[in-house]
Design a protein around this motif. Structure first.
Motif: not given
Length: 846
Positions: A442-461
């Motif tokens: 819960d300490r992690i901001s939504d923005e940081e978590l989502w951007r990290t996840h989007e970066r992983r999706r970009e790498r997967l693609v």
């Protein structure tokens, strides 16, 4: 041809010397900053080495090594990583007890890193995570397995989408393994008898952080060609090859540990492949201590642990009696028992001559501790093997469960680990058994978590596009078709992944059952989805291969090759991309055929939400805050009806819940509710499905009790197992003469809650004394059919007197539950050395 051989190692400048030590320890497989050191040496070499640190060191030019040795930024980073490595090896751990005696963990495969391809799938990945976690926790555990010359196959898909296999040779001298040597620097070797022929194996060591994995290898000159091939391929060859492998693993594995000076005080059989180790441990005691078979078996039984991973009877290894006779005809004489008694060790019906020899049965009969790999799988296993304990209620069958887990720092992506380290603090790395650290999500901001996840999706693609291009080029596709690979997938589209072994029960094509409905979702211009499939079918599994082909054909026939892709040669490297870059992890097995499964756990720890049948681990982990359940845990006899109902349920979930939630965005473009579920998912699954929780369970339930049993057993020249064997012999002779003559109680037709109920039983014990049996009152709610007791409780009855040869037992209980109640009396063995009283054939009911 007479060839002289020698080993050439890279010549590293002094400042780079730590690289070799790091390269040869699989600690780097869960520490990406260590991997980055090898990538920085030469990225092109890293790729061409197939991401092997050891091979990279050998391939990088000497000029480049000299250049890097002068790079102060590189040396500073190397020293920083090396300091962490040394600190890890010497640091305090969860386990702080004696390491004199060890638990020996046996598995046919280990999946720890892409640079060591001696695994096929889930079982191997689990074994690899087991070893890594054992290292983290400092457990006194060593692994035993095989060094496969070719390992499992490399999957190649032809232009028609049909799976083909290739078996590249492994170069062990450029991999993180070391040949174990003894006197005169000669390789440590052991021998086993294979139907009158001697097979010799040498031993290699893999360093896994603080732990060691020992691997047997028969590919040596003194062996005949067919014996050299025993460790050629994983799950290759015919039944006879499998027999030879399992003799070498179980019997040879114990001998290898002895040759290395390692004392396997307790053994853990990860599946039935290593079950012959029970015979070898008995043989050792009979030879060295001059025990009889019963004494040796009672000494071994309390120190053996067996884990079953198979949810269906057909999946258990069985050998024809002819093959058993070929390889084990001399063993009854060695063990001092008859051939029939020997075969009975691997039979559910001990003296049924028509029954084959089952490795699972052998493992269960030689292990005091047995478990399934999920709560549901424990139930399934108890049902499957209840015939081994005739008369014992299902819930008391001594098969427990330890739900599988995954090693977080291996499977959480490097980007996500960096984020978690920042918010979780050093506790996350240094005290991995403190699972409460996941509450800090819960300490992690939504923005940081989502951007990290989007970066992983970009790498997967990006990864997927590269793989598709490579596949098309190899199959001779035209340039226009290869160029289209650049449009495959979108880094902004809801991505569903299905990646696992392609067996028919896993139903990889369930989502294709209604093409019209699926195509509508794929081609939606506002809220599209895309599907990524990956996985291998066993080389002999033609229906599995056809499943793969049907998915590829579906995409081509419906012109959705940019939205549905199948990535060939699923391995650890690809799994990292998929489990961190997808948005939804699909799992559609036929319940209850998935023993556990772990890929969904890996995905969940990366914030990927699961959408799965309630089977395996998901049956106990699911709640609406962490993903979606397909169905409600129903089981069907009509598989076609099951597919129809569950495919519709899956489409409904996607259309009504999954897709709308993903594309529900605020003004800032963030899917806040989706992110909230990601956080909850990571928090809950990070704690409940961590391999550190798994190993704490194994340690507290099995490892520590087994090691304690061993230390007790060896006292006073093994007095305890000798006494237990004598007791069991006496019990066998007297058992048929035991009778429960009469049961009396003060029960009235109507009792009040809180009333005392006194039950008396008169028991004929024959030659046994009252303290040599466990007499229990078995009581609870009487079933509606009047033929059993549900939710039963047990209360030990005490001897209160004796009338001739009849012993009077009595107990008093309180009436606690309302409704129709019932009770009866039963008798079980009782001896202080018994781990539990449930011995096959020894239960007597009134």
């Amino acid at each position: 041809m007479n060839i002289s051989t020698y080993t050439v190692k890279p010549k590293l400048p002094n400042s780079l010397k730590p690289l070799e030590e790091i390269a040869r320890n699989l600690w780097l497989s869960w520490n990406f900053d260590a991997v980055e050191l090898f990538i920085r040496l030469d990225y092109d070499v890293w790729l061409s080495s197939h991401q092997s640190p050891v091979r990279t060191l050998g391939m990088v030019s000497q000029e480049r090594l000299v250049e890097v040795a002068k790079d102060d930024s590189y040396i500073a980073r190397l020293n920083e990583v090396y300091t962490r490595f040394l600190k890890y090896k010497k640091g305090e751990t969860w386990y702080r007890g004696s390491r004199k005696d060890v638990v020996a963990y046996f598995s046919m495969e280990y999946g720890m890193d892409v640079s060591l391809p001696i695994y096929s799938g889930g079982l191997g990945i689990l074994s690899g995570d087991h070893m890594k976690t054992s290292s983290d926790m400092g457990l006194p555990l060593v692994g035993v397995g095989f060094l496969y010359r070719q390992g499992y196959f490399k999957q190649l898909l032809n232009a028609d989408g049909y799976q083909q296999e290739s078996y590249p040779e492994n170069d062990w001298y450029n991999m993180p393994v070391e040949l174990k040597t003894g006197k005169n620097n000669e390789p440590v070797k052991i021998t086993v008898d294979l139907a009158g022929r001697q097979a010799t194996a040498q031993v290699w060591e893999v360093k896994v952080g603080r732990s060691s994995l020992f691997l047997l290898d028969t590919n040596i000159p003194e062996n005949a060609p067919d014996i050299r091939n025993i460790t050629a391929t994983l799950y290759g060859g015919d039944k006879e090859t499998r027999m030879q492998q399992e003799i070498l693993l179980g019997i040879g594995g114990i001998r290898a540990l002895r040759a290395l000076g390692v004392n396997p005080a307790a053994t853990h059989m990860n599946e039935g492949h290593a079950a012959f180790l029970g015979l070898e441990r008995v043989r050792e005691l009979m030879s060295e201590r001059h025990f009889n078979f019963d004494e040796a078996r009672e000494a071994v039984w309390p120190t053996n642990i067996f884990t079953t991973h198979t949810p269906v009877p057909a999946g258990n290894e069985r050998f024809d009696i002819g093959l058993m006779e070929k390889y084990f005809r001399s063993w009854p004489q060695i063990l001092g028992i008859s051939w029939k008694d020997f075969l009975s060790l691997g039979r559910e019906r001990p003296y049924d001559d028509s029954e084959t020899f089952c490795m699972t049965v052998l493992a269960i009969k030689f292990a005091a501790y047995a478990n399934g790999v999920a709560a549901l799988h424990g139930v399934v296993s108890r049902k499957m093997w209840q015939n081994l304990w005739p008369g014992l209620p299902l819930n008391e069958i001594p098969i427990d469960h330890v739900t599988n887990g995954v090693h977080p720092r291996t499977w959480v992506s490097s980007n996500m680990v960096e984020l978690l380290d920042r918010y979780f603090g050093p506790h996350f790395e240094e005290e991995p058994t403190d699972l409460s650290v996941w509450n800090r999500m819960d300490r992690i901001s939504d923005e940081e978590l989502w951007r990290t996840h989007e970066r992983r999706r970009e790498r997967l693609v990006a990864f997927a596009r590269e793989r598709i291009r490579d596949n098309l080029k190899r199959n001779g596709a035209v340039e226009r078709r290869i160029a289209q690979a650049e449009d495959a997938l979108s880094p902004y589209t809801l991505t569903l992944a299905f990646a696992r072994r392609f067996a028919t029960y896993k139903r990889g094509n369930l989502l294709l059952r209604d093409p019209e409905r699926l195509l509508k979702l794929l081609k939606d211009t506002e809220r599209p989805i895309q599907l990524i499939f990956a996985g291998k079918a066993h080389p002999m599994d033609m229906p599995g291969k056809e499943l793969i082909r049907s998915i590829i054909h579906f995409a081509e026939q419906h012109d959705v090759t940019s939205r549905i892709i199948f990535l060939e040669n699923y391995d650890i490297s690809m799994a990292h991309y998929l489990t961190s870059g997808a948005d939804v992890w699909l799992n559609t097995p036929r319940r209850p055929m998935e023993a556990s499964g772990t890929s969904g756990m890996k995905a969940a720890m990366n914030g990927v939400l699961n959408c799965s049948i309630l089977d395996g681990w998901w049956d106990e982990a699911y709640n609406p805050e962490v993903g979606w359940a397909i169905g409600r845990g129903e089981e069907y006899e009509d598989t076609n009806l099951q597919d129809e109902i569950e495919s519709k349920a899956l489409y409904d979930l996607l259309e009504r819940e999954v897709i709308p939630l993903f594309y529900q965005r605020g003004r800032d473009g963030l899917p806040r509710e989706w992110i909230r579920r990601m956080k909850t998912c990571m928090k809950q699954i990070g704690q409940s499905m961590s391999s550190h929780r798994m190993l704490m369970d194994y340690s507290n339930k099995f490892y520590f009790p087994a090691l304690k049993n061993y230390r007790r057993i060896v006292k006073d020249d093994y007095a305890e197992p000798k006494a237990l064997a004598a007791y069991m012999g006496k019990l066998r002779q007297a058992w048929d003469s035991i009778k429960i003559q009469k049961i009396e109680s003060n029960a009235k037709p109507i009792m009040q809650r809180g009333d005392s109920l006194t039950v008396t039983a008169r028991v004929e014990l024959g030659a046994l004394s009252p303290d040599e049996v466990l007499v229990e009152l078995y009581h609870g709610s009487a079933s509606n059919h009047g033929d059993g007791i549900e939710n039963a409780n047990r209360a030990e009855m005490r001897s209160v007197g004796q009338e001739g040869n009849v012993v009077v037992y009595q107990v008093r209980i309180e009436c606690a539950d309302t409704g129709l109640q019932g009770h009866t009396v039963r008798i079980l063995p009782k001896h202080p050395a018994l781990v539990h009283p449930y011995r096959t054939g020894f239960i007597k009911w009134a």
